[in-house]
Design a protein around this motif. Structure first.
Motif, PDB file in Angstrom:
ATOM      1  N   ILE A   1       0.839  -1.187   0.000  1.00 34.65           N
ATOM      2  CA  ILE A   1       0.000   0.000   0.000  1.00 34.65           C
ATOM      3  C   ILE A   1       0.879   1.243   0.000  1.00 34.65           C
ATOM      4  CG2 ILE A   1      -1.763   1.298   1.238  1.00 34.65           C
ATOM      5  CD1 ILE A   1      -2.680  -1.404   2.439  1.00 34.65           C
TER       6      ILE A   1
ATOM      7  N   ASP B   1      -6.125   3.923   6.816  1.00 37.09           N
ATOM      8  CA  ASP B   1      -7.466   4.227   7.314  1.00 37.09           C
ATOM      9  C   ASP B   1      -7.475   4.169   8.844  1.00 37.09           C
ATOM     10  OD1 ASP B   1      -8.106   1.474   8.212  1.00 37.09           O
ATOM     11  OD2 ASP B   1      -8.216   1.021   6.083  1.00 37.09           O
TER      12      ASP B   1
ATOM     13  N   GLN C   1      -0.864   7.255  -2.348  1.00 37.45           N
ATOM     14  CA  GLN C   1      -2.045   6.955  -3.144  1.00 37.45           C
ATOM     15  C   GLN C   1      -3.258   6.618  -2.264  1.00 37.45           C
ATOM     16  OE1 GLN C   1      -1.870   7.455  -6.425  1.00 37.45           O
ATOM     17  NE2 GLN C   1       0.268   7.979  -6.105  1.00 37.45           N
ATOM     18  N   THR C   2      -3.010   5.849  -1.203  1.00 37.27           N
ATOM     19  CA  THR C   2      -4.074   5.407  -0.300  1.00 37.27           C
ATOM     20  C   THR C   2      -3.567   5.536   1.129  1.00 37.27           C
ATOM     21  OG1 THR C   2      -4.736   3.766  -1.952  1.00 37.27           O
ATOM     22  CG2 THR C   2      -5.622   3.497   0.272  1.00 37.27           C
ATOM     23  N   ASN C   3      -3.916   6.630   1.781  1.00 38.39           N
ATOM     24  CA  ASN C   3      -3.460   6.826   3.157  1.00 38.39           C
ATOM     25  C   ASN C   3      -4.061   5.743   4.054  1.00 38.39           C
ATOM     26  OD1 ASN C   3      -2.121   7.938   5.337  1.00 38.39           O
ATOM     27  ND2 ASN C   3      -3.518   9.662   5.576  1.00 38.39           N
TER      28      ASN C   3
END
Length: 119
Positions: A29, A37, A33-35
């Motif tokens: 990950i 959660d 792009q995708t911190n």
């Protein structure tokens, strides 16, 4: 959970990723792009013991936003990490119940040893 949270543009993260030789079932990950959660961050906090332990005080924004002059609470650390990926100490390696945080030599060596022995 089997995840490797990293910054793809970070040479250190790339070097660690290559050195670990992670199994194929680990999800990569890119935090830019995708911190991370809230659920994963809270889970990590339970493993590490504090949000401060997951927070990078070396992030450029830590000083530029004046955070180094403030007394931050655990709630502050959590909020900043969820808002801005650069505040995450990286990389985070999660493999089932095992967690390694950051790029300190002892963390990387411990993760390397774990993955070398698990094959």
């Amino acid at each position: 959970m089997k995840r490797f949270y990293y910054l793809s543009s970070c040479d250190t993260c790339q070097k660690i990723l290559k050195a670990l030789n992670l199994p194929n079932d680990v999800e990569l990950i890119d935090i830019k792009q995708t911190n991370i959660d809230a659920k994963a961050l809270d889970w990590l906090k339970e493993k590490v013991g504090s949000y401060e332990g997951l927070f990078s005080k070396r992030a450029m924004k830590f000083r530029s936003q004046g955070l180094h002059e403030m007394t931050l609470t655990e709630a502050d650390y959590r909020r900043y990490m969820l808002e801005e990926y650069t505040f995450l100490k990286r990389p985070f390696v999660i493999y089932d119940e095992n967690v390694w945080i950051g790029n300190a030599k002892k963390e990387v060596e411990a993760a390397q040893q774990f993955f070398a022995n698990s094959k």
